[in-house]
Design a protein around this motif. Structure first.
Motif, PDB file in Angstrom:
ATOM      1  N   PHE A   1      -0.743  45.386   6.759  1.00 42.12           N
ATOM      2  CA  PHE A   1      -1.200  43.957   6.567  1.00 42.12           C
ATOM      3  C   PHE A   1       0.097  43.069   6.873  1.00 42.12           C
ATOM      4  O   PHE A   1      -0.276  41.841   6.885  1.00 42.12           O
ATOM      5  N   ILE A   2       1.073  43.872   7.545  1.00 43.91           N
ATOM      6  CA  ILE A   2       2.190  42.710   8.055  1.00 43.91           C
ATOM      7  C   ILE A   2       1.921  42.562   9.617  1.00 43.91           C
ATOM      8  O   ILE A   2       1.592  43.510  10.435  1.00 43.91           O
ATOM      9  N   GLU A   3       1.945  41.192  10.089  1.00 42.09           N
ATOM     10  CA  GLU A   3       1.521  40.871  11.403  1.00 42.09           C
ATOM     11  C   GLU A   3       2.702  41.068  12.395  1.00 42.09           C
ATOM     12  O   GLU A   3       2.394  41.615  13.409  1.00 42.09           O
ATOM     13  N   ASN A   4       3.962  40.639  11.945  1.00 40.39           N
ATOM     14  CA  ASN A   4       4.978  40.786  12.779  1.00 40.39           C
ATOM     15  C   ASN A   4       5.949  42.062  12.393  1.00 40.39           C
ATOM     16  O   ASN A   4       6.856  41.943  11.488  1.00 40.39           O
ATOM     17  N   GLN A   5       5.501  42.870  13.418  1.00 36.37           N
ATOM     18  CA  GLN A   5       6.596  44.258  12.850  1.00 36.37           C
ATOM     19  C   GLN A   5       7.339  44.492  14.341  1.00 36.37           C
ATOM     20  O   GLN A   5       6.703  44.344  15.597  1.00 36.37           O
ATOM     21  N   PHE A   6       8.595  44.931  14.146  1.00 36.06           N
ATOM     22  CA  PHE A   6       9.374  45.297  15.183  1.00 36.06           C
ATOM     23  C   PHE A   6       9.622  46.868  15.119  1.00 36.06           C
ATOM     24  O   PHE A   6      10.712  46.821  14.274  1.00 36.06           O
ATOM     25  N   LEU A   7       9.292  47.731  15.462  1.00 36.22           N
ATOM     26  CA  LEU A   7       9.474  49.139  15.142  1.00 36.22           C
ATOM     27  C   LEU A   7      10.269  49.863  16.016  1.00 36.22           C
ATOM     28  O   LEU A   7      10.704  49.597  17.228  1.00 36.22           O
ATOM     29  N   ASP A   8      11.403  50.771  15.381  1.00 38.40           N
ATOM     30  CA  ASP A   8      11.909  51.881  16.032  1.00 38.40           C
ATOM     31  C   ASP A   8      13.119  51.187  16.761  1.00 38.40           C
ATOM     32  O   ASP A   8      13.506  51.463  18.028  1.00 38.40           O
ATOM     33  N   ILE A   9      13.669  50.044  16.326  1.00 39.17           N
ATOM     34  CA  ILE A   9      14.680  49.396  17.103  1.00 39.17           C
ATOM     35  C   ILE A   9      16.155  50.082  16.987  1.00 39.17           C
ATOM     36  O   ILE A   9      16.555  50.363  15.776  1.00 39.17           O
ATOM     37  N   PRO A  10      16.902  50.841  18.138  1.00 39.24           N
ATOM     38  CA  PRO A  10      17.993  51.442  17.757  1.00 39.24           C
ATOM     39  C   PRO A  10      19.167  50.318  17.319  1.00 39.24           C
ATOM     40  O   PRO A  10      19.220  49.307  17.970  1.00 39.24           O
ATOM     41  N   TYR A  11      19.890  50.743  16.379  1.00 38.30           N
ATOM     42  CA  TYR A  11      20.831  49.723  15.954  1.00 38.30           C
ATOM     43  C   TYR A  11      22.256  50.390  16.288  1.00 38.30           C
ATOM     44  O   TYR A  11      23.391  49.731  16.217  1.00 38.30           O
ATOM     45  N   ALA A  12      22.210  51.623  16.829  1.00 41.01           N
ATOM     46  CA  ALA A  12      23.806  52.331  17.356  1.00 41.01           C
ATOM     47  C   ALA A  12      23.278  53.253  18.033  1.00 41.01           C
ATOM     48  O   ALA A  12      21.902  53.489  18.376  1.00 41.01           O
ATOM     49  N   SER A  13      24.097  53.888  18.602  1.00 43.29           N
ATOM     50  CA  SER A  13      23.888  54.773  19.942  1.00 43.29           C
ATOM     51  C   SER A  13      24.164  56.171  19.685  1.00 43.29           C
ATOM     52  O   SER A  13      24.362  56.898  20.437  1.00 43.29           O
ATOM     53  N   LEU A  14      24.737  56.508  18.584  1.00 43.36           N
ATOM     54  CA  LEU A  14      25.045  57.886  18.278  1.00 43.36           C
ATOM     55  C   LEU A  14      24.044  59.026  18.187  1.00 43.36           C
ATOM     56  O   LEU A  14      24.289  60.115  18.327  1.00 43.36           O
ATOM     57  N   SER A  15      22.779  58.495  17.545  1.00 43.85           N
ATOM     58  CA  SER A  15      21.775  59.459  17.239  1.00 43.85           C
ATOM     59  C   SER A  15      20.430  58.651  17.198  1.00 43.85           C
ATOM     60  O   SER A  15      20.293  57.593  17.112  1.00 43.85           O
ATOM     61  N   GLU A  16      19.243  59.685  17.659  1.00 45.01           N
ATOM     62  CA  GLU A  16      17.990  59.078  17.596  1.00 45.01           C
ATOM     63  C   GLU A  16      17.675  58.426  16.145  1.00 45.01           C
ATOM     64  O   GLU A  16      16.887  57.599  16.017  1.00 45.01           O
TER      65      GLU A  16
ATOM     66  N   VAL B   1      24.390  52.442   7.724  1.00 44.83           N
ATOM     67  CA  VAL B   1      23.538  51.466   6.902  1.00 44.83           C
ATOM     68  C   VAL B   1      24.543  50.356   7.151  1.00 44.83           C
ATOM     69  O   VAL B   1      23.845  49.023   7.453  1.00 44.83           O
ATOM     70  N   LYS B   2      25.863  50.510   7.274  1.00 48.28           N
ATOM     71  CA  LYS B   2      26.595  49.198   7.524  1.00 48.28           C
ATOM     72  C   LYS B   2      26.320  48.642   8.981  1.00 48.28           C
ATOM     73  O   LYS B   2      26.447  47.439   9.105  1.00 48.28           O
ATOM     74  N   ALA B   3      26.145  49.526  10.004  1.00 51.32           N
ATOM     75  CA  ALA B   3      25.758  49.207  11.234  1.00 51.32           C
ATOM     76  C   ALA B   3      24.442  48.689  11.323  1.00 51.32           C
ATOM     77  O   ALA B   3      24.663  47.546  12.024  1.00 51.32           O
TER      78      ALA B   3
ATOM     79  N   ILE C   1      23.257  46.631   8.952  1.00 48.10           N
ATOM     80  CA  ILE C   1      23.391  45.439   8.501  1.00 48.10           C
ATOM     81  C   ILE C   1      24.066  44.562   9.296  1.00 48.10           C
ATOM     82  O   ILE C   1      23.748  43.478   9.652  1.00 48.10           O
ATOM     83  N   ARG C   2      25.159  45.003  10.001  1.00 51.42           N
ATOM     84  CA  ARG C   2      25.712  44.187  11.233  1.00 51.42           C
ATOM     85  C   ARG C   2      24.765  43.944  12.388  1.00 51.42           C
ATOM     86  O   ARG C   2      24.691  42.794  12.813  1.00 51.42           O
ATOM     87  N   TYR C   3      23.955  45.118  12.839  1.00 58.71           N
ATOM     88  CA  TYR C   3      22.988  44.539  13.745  1.00 58.71           C
ATOM     89  C   TYR C   3      21.889  43.385  13.188  1.00 58.71           C
ATOM     90  O   TYR C   3      21.794  42.711  14.135  1.00 58.71           O
ATOM     91  N   VAL C   4      21.560  43.465  12.032  1.00 62.26           N
ATOM     92  CA  VAL C   4      20.964  42.269  11.617  1.00 62.26           C
ATOM     93  C   VAL C   4      21.453  40.994  11.432  1.00 62.26           C
ATOM     94  O   VAL C   4      21.003  40.106  12.101  1.00 62.26           O
ATOM     95  N   LYS C   5      22.881  41.032  11.428  1.00 61.80           N
ATOM     96  CA  LYS C   5      23.564  39.812  11.173  1.00 61.80           C
ATOM     97  C   LYS C   5      23.696  39.543  13.104  1.00 61.80           C
ATOM     98  O   LYS C   5      23.502  38.190  13.279  1.00 61.80           O
ATOM     99  N   ALA C   6      24.029  40.306  13.669  1.00 69.37           N
ATOM    100  CA  ALA C   6      24.031  39.973  14.970  1.00 69.37           C
ATOM    101  C   ALA C   6      23.040  39.475  15.897  1.00 69.37           C
ATOM    102  O   ALA C   6      23.012  38.762  16.735  1.00 69.37           O
ATOM    103  N   ASN C   7      21.945  40.043  15.304  1.00 66.82           N
ATOM    104  CA  ASN C   7      20.441  39.728  16.062  1.00 66.82           C
ATOM    105  C   ASN C   7      19.715  38.923  15.117  1.00 66.82           C
ATOM    106  O   ASN C   7      18.508  38.708  15.393  1.00 66.82           O
ATOM    107  N   ALA C   8      20.372  38.105  14.254  1.00 67.28           N
ATOM    108  CA  ALA C   8      19.442  37.343  13.256  1.00 67.28           C
ATOM    109  C   ALA C   8      18.587  36.289  14.127  1.00 67.28           C
ATOM    110  O   ALA C   8      17.522  36.084  13.982  1.00 67.28           O
TER     111      ALA C   8
ATOM    112  N   ARG D   1      30.319  51.697  16.627  1.00 61.44           N
ATOM    113  CA  ARG D   1      31.366  50.465  17.176  1.00 61.44           C
ATOM    114  C   ARG D   1      30.466  49.297  17.372  1.00 61.44           C
ATOM    115  O   ARG D   1      30.852  48.258  17.781  1.00 61.44           O
ATOM    116  N   GLU D   2      29.046  49.410  17.246  1.00 62.25           N
ATOM    117  CA  GLU D   2      28.178  48.316  17.806  1.00 62.25           C
ATOM    118  C   GLU D   2      28.381  47.120  16.565  1.00 62.25           C
ATOM    119  O   GLU D   2      28.596  47.308  15.488  1.00 62.25           O
ATOM    120  N   ASN D   3      28.537  45.998  17.264  1.00 61.11           N
ATOM    121  CA  ASN D   3      28.609  44.685  16.597  1.00 61.11           C
ATOM    122  C   ASN D   3      29.790  44.550  15.529  1.00 61.11           C
ATOM    123  O   ASN D   3      29.728  44.273  14.548  1.00 61.11           O
TER     124      ASN D   3
END
Lengths: 338, 411
Positions: A60-75, A145-147, A149-156, A195-197
């Motif tokens: 039901f959600i029109e605007n979806q951005f899926l599978d965005i990597p927020y860090a680089s250590l793991s899939e 989880v903290k990374a 949250i930081r990603y959300v803030k950095a890419n707000a 170490r991201e963001n």
């Protein structure tokens, strides 16, 4: 013939005594274990399992951005962003953290359905995957989880999010991670190797903790005190979900376990908390939330901490996801984030 | 089995175990029933109060019981309209009750009889969660002194100890009798083996001695040789009879064969049994007398062959002990449901010491090895009568002869 007389006399005496009381014992047992509660428990537990395997319906959600990597250590370090269909941003954010005992679950799991409801109420929902205990031990999951949250803030700006209005919401292990992210937001600990963001903090403004573990070391003891038979056996043992998350049996890592306890990071700067727990929870003792709320209230004050204990409720299910309760959760979030 | 019983320690242990388990179970049962009755009595008012407290209302104080309410964190909530007298004990009571909170909140209702410091040595505590709109906001407790419980427990212990003491005495009395009987039985068995060995050995010894003599050809006189042979024959016969009797007795005692019973013409049976002895009486110059009353005996319900066997044993016995030119009398008596047959001789009688053991094995009065017979006859007769469900008894008055009496049920 007479040889057997004496044992017969003594045995019948004993048997009579036993017979006199045997009914009492069974009645007592019935009285203690309330049959109906147990039946509904297993039924609910099955429902939860079934749901999570099917996945959440986000169509039901029109605007979806899926599978965005927020860090680089793991899939595993990916997140999904869902934006409201209506309204103008920047939207306040709900960081939805799935449960599954640190060893299973996914950001598309059905346990995130209540959080996705936020999309209908003007919230952007960010569903987070984190490294599970098979892949990496503590503090991998919380640092992810903290990374996130930081990603959300950095890419707000990019996603039309409000970086100053973020709530963490999760159930079970997700509840634990939400609570820990909440109290440790102002702390430099638990950043792990991400170490991201790194210049952003992972502070959030509200936490909804649904039946999350708080103090791993007290789980066994609290179950014993409550009279509830724990479903997952002894938690201090090496095979428990928490031990696997810590990488070793809890008692061998007492110092590390303390670092994983949200109570260790409580400060006056902590966000508002809504803690909800079922009183008959056989996975995480209700006392975990009771004590956590008490400790939070002592520092943050009564107003910043809400504790709801659902009578007879277990680890998830009806009373939490009911319309009435979601109303309560969102009014809490509205108050803190809007 | 034997070793087990010989150990008195074992018996003491069983009694002790019964005592302890009885005491525990009894106390447990009393506690259970007491708690159950108290729940029935006190839970409804507590639930009502709980609902009021959940709504934020207060209640008025009562002397019946004390109500205390706490929030989920163990902080006391005011439930009474009046302030009450704050006492130093209050903190102690609260501390005790707060320890039940985790259980109460988890929905496991706590009912306990326990010491509550600051309130009572023994109080019944009932706790339940305070629930408002399906949400638990705390726990509420009702406290009441449990005097009746203590009284019931005291009463139980009193009754239990008295009953146990009596029971122990009875059991010990049983045991003493049992052990004594067992020892007697053991002694009898030993005697029996000794006797039987002796009985078997005597004829064998003489057979062996005579055969050796004959084999050595020391005796040449044909008349003497014949005499030896006849002694060997007689002794062999005796041995054979002895063994046959032993087997018969053993058979009777081991296999509890139920004899077929039918209506028996008692007079005919007696005549049949007496017949061979009539001839013998002539030869031995004994007087065999059958009284008129025998001829009036009614029909009986029994086993013909067995009664003949018993009568033969009794007559054989009487003939053995009757003196020369003595007298053997067969008499009868009919009473209500029973008929009695009495076989008397005017022999030397049986001494008082031996009389009680006359039907035991190998208790032929003097075990005289000169006479024929195994000494098992009376034992066999006794066994048969017992299995027929009838009685056999003996009367003997010193030197004026012996009378054996058997009873038979009338048809």
């Amino acid at each position: 013939m007479k040889k057997s007389l004496c044992p017969i006399i003594s045995m019948s005496l004993a048997a009579a005594l036993l017979a006199g009381c045997s009914t009492d014992i069974s009645e007592e047992a019935l009285l203690e274990s309330d049959g109906t509660v147990e039946v509904s428990e297993t039924a609910q537990a099955k429902d939860i399992k079934k749901d999570s395997s099917e996945g959440v319906d986000a169509s039901f959600i029109e605007n979806q951005f899926l599978d965005i990597p927020y860090a680089s250590l793991s899939e595993a370090q990916q997140l999904d962003i869902y934006l409201p269909n209506e309204g103008e941003g920047p939207f306040p954010v709900i960081v939805a953290i799935h449960g599954g005992g640190f060893k299973e679950g996914d950001k598309t799991g059905a346990d995130l359905a209540p959080m996705l409801e936020g999309v209908n109420r003007g919230y952007a929902v960010v569903a987070v995957n984190y490294r599970l205990s098979q892949e990496a031990f503590f503090p991998a999951a919380i640092s992810d989880v903290k990374a996130a949250i930081r990603y959300v803030k950095a890419n707000a700006e990019e996603y039309n999010l409000n970086p100053d209005k973020i709530a963490a919401w999760g159930g079970s292990a997700g509840g634990h991670l939400a609570a820990l992210a909440g109290t440790s937001g102002d702390s430099d600990a638990l950043k792990g190797k991400n170490r991201e963001n790194i210049n952003y903090t992972s502070e959030v403004q509200a936490v909804v903790d649904w039946y999350g573990q708080i103090d791993f070391l007290k789980i066994d003891e609290q179950f014993a005190d409550s009279g509830i038979t724990p479903k997952l056996g002894e938690r201090n043992a090496a095979g428990s979900p928490e031990s696997k998350y810590m990488g070793r049996s809890l008692l061998e890592k007492i110092d590390e376990v303390k670092k994983a306890n949200p109570e260790s990071y409580i400060t006056e700067n902590d966000p508002a908390f809504l803690i909800q727990h079922g009183t008959a929870d056989p996975n995480v003792p209700v006392q975990q939330s009771v004590n956590f709320a008490e400790n939070l209230k002592a520092v943050l004050g009564e107003e910043q901490v809400e504790l709801t204990l659902f009578e007879g409720a277990v680890h998830g299910g009806e009373p939490f996801t009911a319309e009435e309760n979601l109303e309560e959760v969102f009014s809490f979030l509205d108050e803190k984030l809007k | 089995m034997k070793r087990l019983f010989s150990s008195k320690l074992w018996i003491a242990f069983v009694i002790l175990a019964i005592f302890i388990s009885g005491q525990l179970l009894g106390a447990f049962a009393i506690k259970h029933y007491f708690i159950e009755s108290k729940i029935e009595e006190l839970q409804p008012p507590l639930t009502l109060i709980g609902e009021e407290v959940a709504k934020g209302d207060k209640i008025s104080r009562t002397d019946d019981f004390l109500v205390k309410a706490f929030d989920v964190h163990g902080k006391e909530m005011d439930v009474y309209t009046d302030e009450g007298v704050p006492s130093s004990d209050n903190a102690k009571v609260n501390k005790k009750l707060a320890s039940y909170l985790p259980k109460i909140i988890s929905g496991k209702m706590a009912v306990e009889i326990h010491e509550v410091p600051g309130y009572s040595k023994r109080a019944i505590i009932i706790g339940q969660p305070i629930v408002h709109n399906g949400k638990v906001t705390g726990g509420i407790f009702l406290l009441k002194e449990a005097r009746a419980y203590q009284a019931a427990l005291d009463g139980f212990y009193l009754v239990f100890f008295v009953t146990l003491a009596i029971g122990t005495i009875i059991i010990l009395a049983f045991l003493t009798v049992f052990i004594r009987e067992k020892n007697e039985l053991d002694q009898m068995r030993k005697d029996y083996v000794a006797n039987i060995s002796h009985e078997l050995k005597t004829p064998l010894s003489s057979i062996k001695a005579l055969t050796e003599t004959l084999a050595d050809h020391v005796v040449t006189d044909p008349e003497k040789i014949d005499q030896y042979y006849s002694i060997i024959l007689r002794e062999s016969a005796r041995l054979e009879k002895l063994i046959a009797d032993l087997l018969e007795l053993s058979r009777l005692q081991h296999k509890k064969v139920a004899f077929d019973k039918s209506v028996v013409d008692t007079i005919e049976v007696i005549e049949e049994a007496v017949e061979p002895f009539a001839i013998l009486a002539d030869e031995l110059d004994l007087q065999l007398q059958i009284t008129e009353r025998v001829k009036n005996l009614p029909e009986t319900y029994s086993n013909k062959d067995r009664i003949i066997q018993v009568l033969t044993i009794l007559l054989d016995n009487a003939f053995k002990f009757a003196p020369e030119q003595g007298r053997v009398v067969i008499d009868a008596k009919t009473t209500g449901k029973k008929a009695e047959i009495r076989v008397s001789d005017n022999g030397p009688g049986i001494s008082k010491e031996i009389l009680p053991h006359i039907f035991g094995r190998f208790t032929k009065e003097d075990l005289s090895h000169t006479s024929t017979g195994s000494g098992l006859g009376l034992s066999i007769a006794h066994e048969i009568m017992e299995q027929l469900g009838e009685k056999i008894r003996v009367e003997s008055k010193g030197d004026s002869g012996t009378t054996f009496i058997i009873t038979l049920r009338r048809a």
